[in-house]
Design an enzyme around this catalytic site. Sequence first.
Site, PDB file in Angstrom:
ATOM      1  N   ILE A  97      51.206  -0.110   3.395  1.00  0.00           N
ATOM      2  CA  ILE A  97      49.817   0.178   3.054  1.00  0.00           C
ATOM      3  C   ILE A  97      49.031  -0.539   4.133  1.00  0.00           C
ATOM      4  O   ILE A  97      48.958  -1.765   4.149  1.00  0.00           O
ATOM      5  CB  ILE A  97      49.408  -0.325   1.654  1.00  0.00           C
ATOM      6  CG1 ILE A  97      50.148   0.431   0.556  1.00  0.00           C
ATOM      7  CG2 ILE A  97      47.887  -0.168   1.482  1.00  0.00           C
ATOM      8  CD1 ILE A  97      49.769   0.000  -0.866  1.00  0.00           C
ATOM      9  N   TYR A  98      48.509   0.224   5.060  1.00  0.00           N
ATOM     10  CA  TYR A  98      47.752  -0.335   6.184  1.00  0.00           C
ATOM     11  C   TYR A  98      46.306   0.120   6.066  1.00  0.00           C
ATOM     12  O   TYR A  98      46.038   1.317   5.936  1.00  0.00           O
ATOM     13  CB  TYR A  98      48.318   0.168   7.517  1.00  0.00           C
ATOM     14  CG  TYR A  98      49.612  -0.470   7.960  1.00  0.00           C
ATOM     15  CD1 TYR A  98      50.261  -1.440   7.207  1.00  0.00           C
ATOM     16  CD2 TYR A  98      50.180  -0.104   9.159  1.00  0.00           C
ATOM     17  CE1 TYR A  98      51.445  -2.020   7.639  1.00  0.00           C
ATOM     18  CE2 TYR A  98      51.365  -0.675   9.605  1.00  0.00           C
ATOM     19  CZ  TYR A  98      51.992  -1.637   8.844  1.00  0.00           C
ATOM     20  OH  TYR A  98      53.156  -2.207   9.277  1.00  0.00           O
ATOM     21  N   GLY A 109      42.805  -0.007   0.016  1.00  0.00           N
ATOM     22  CA  GLY A 109      44.187  -0.372  -0.302  1.00  0.00           C
ATOM     23  C   GLY A 109      44.532  -0.031  -1.742  1.00  0.00           C
ATOM     24  O   GLY A 109      45.625   0.453  -2.029  1.00  0.00           O
ATOM     25  N   ASN A 136      51.581 -13.736   4.317  1.00  0.00           N
ATOM     26  CA  ASN A 136      50.461 -12.821   4.128  1.00  0.00           C
ATOM     27  C   ASN A 136      49.954 -12.957   2.681  1.00  0.00           C
ATOM     28  O   ASN A 136      50.165 -12.083   1.844  1.00  0.00           O
ATOM     29  CB  ASN A 136      50.892 -11.383   4.433  1.00  0.00           C
ATOM     30  CG  ASN A 136      49.727 -10.418   4.513  1.00  0.00           C
ATOM     31  OD1 ASN A 136      48.607 -10.734   4.129  1.00  0.00           O
ATOM     32  ND2 ASN A 136      49.990  -9.221   4.998  1.00  0.00           N
ATOM     33  N   TYR A 143      49.439  -7.349  -4.451  1.00  0.00           N
ATOM     34  CA  TYR A 143      50.566  -6.764  -5.189  1.00  0.00           C
ATOM     35  C   TYR A 143      50.759  -7.434  -6.538  1.00  0.00           C
ATOM     36  O   TYR A 143      51.045  -6.753  -7.543  1.00  0.00           O
ATOM     37  CB  TYR A 143      51.835  -6.796  -4.337  1.00  0.00           C
ATOM     38  CG  TYR A 143      51.734  -5.857  -3.154  1.00  0.00           C
ATOM     39  CD1 TYR A 143      51.544  -4.496  -3.345  1.00  0.00           C
ATOM     40  CD2 TYR A 143      51.783  -6.336  -1.856  1.00  0.00           C
ATOM     41  CE1 TYR A 143      51.423  -3.623  -2.270  1.00  0.00           C
ATOM     42  CE2 TYR A 143      51.661  -5.477  -0.770  1.00  0.00           C
ATOM     43  CZ  TYR A 143      51.474  -4.126  -0.986  1.00  0.00           C
ATOM     44  OH  TYR A 143      51.347  -3.275   0.082  1.00  0.00           O
ATOM     45  N   LYS A 145      48.415  -8.710  -8.372  1.00  0.00           N
ATOM     46  CA  LYS A 145      47.321  -8.178  -9.201  1.00  0.00           C
ATOM     47  C   LYS A 145      47.690  -6.797  -9.757  1.00  0.00           C
ATOM     48  O   LYS A 145      47.253  -6.416 -10.843  1.00  0.00           O
ATOM     49  CB  LYS A 145      46.042  -8.090  -8.363  1.00  0.00           C
ATOM     50  CG  LYS A 145      44.830  -7.581  -9.113  1.00  0.00           C
ATOM     51  CD  LYS A 145      43.656  -7.416  -8.179  1.00  0.00           C
ATOM     52  CE  LYS A 145      43.813  -6.076  -7.522  1.00  0.00           C
ATOM     53  NZ  LYS A 145      42.685  -5.458  -6.942  1.00  0.00           N
TER      54      LYS A 145
END
Length: 172
Positions: A97-98, A109, A136, A143, A145
């Site tokens: 997911i960029y 996102g 990161n 993720y 969340k």
Amino acid sequence: MEYIQIKKATTYDLFTVQHIGRETFIETFADSNTEEDMSKYLENSFSDSRLTDELNNPDSLFYIAWEDDKPVGYLKLNTGIAQTELQDQKALEIERIYVKSSHLGKKVGQLLYEKALDVALQKNNSYLWLGVWEKNPRAIRFYEKNGFIAFDKHIFKMGDDEQVDIMMKREL
């Protein structure tokens, strides 16, 4: 923020995916890696031939987030043998997911993640999984969340540097 639309990508979108991939990878990871390692990774992972193969792979799906006519992010999903590690037929891997830095914090996102969740539910997958770099924290929080929990770790080669990714999954 304007309206964001998520559209499936094809080989016609090669250069869009390539551009977003390179730009967002540099924005996110350049400060933490050597120029040489970044260059090796970008050359290998976003080459025309590799992305063409990935876009043509029936077990990989790409989706681009568009703000009007401007691409602002993308999602790459893998099933079956296209998965980077687990290759579990019941799983869907979120490989990428960029999101462009200009759109971080603007729910792009989240929209891409929700697309991944929709695809997993349509395919009757049992769970989603991914690997996220241990350094990161923003992505890890995102993720968590969204219901992901850590279950393992693996090594990610960034050029010549071995880095640790946290493997996370969300049961469906």
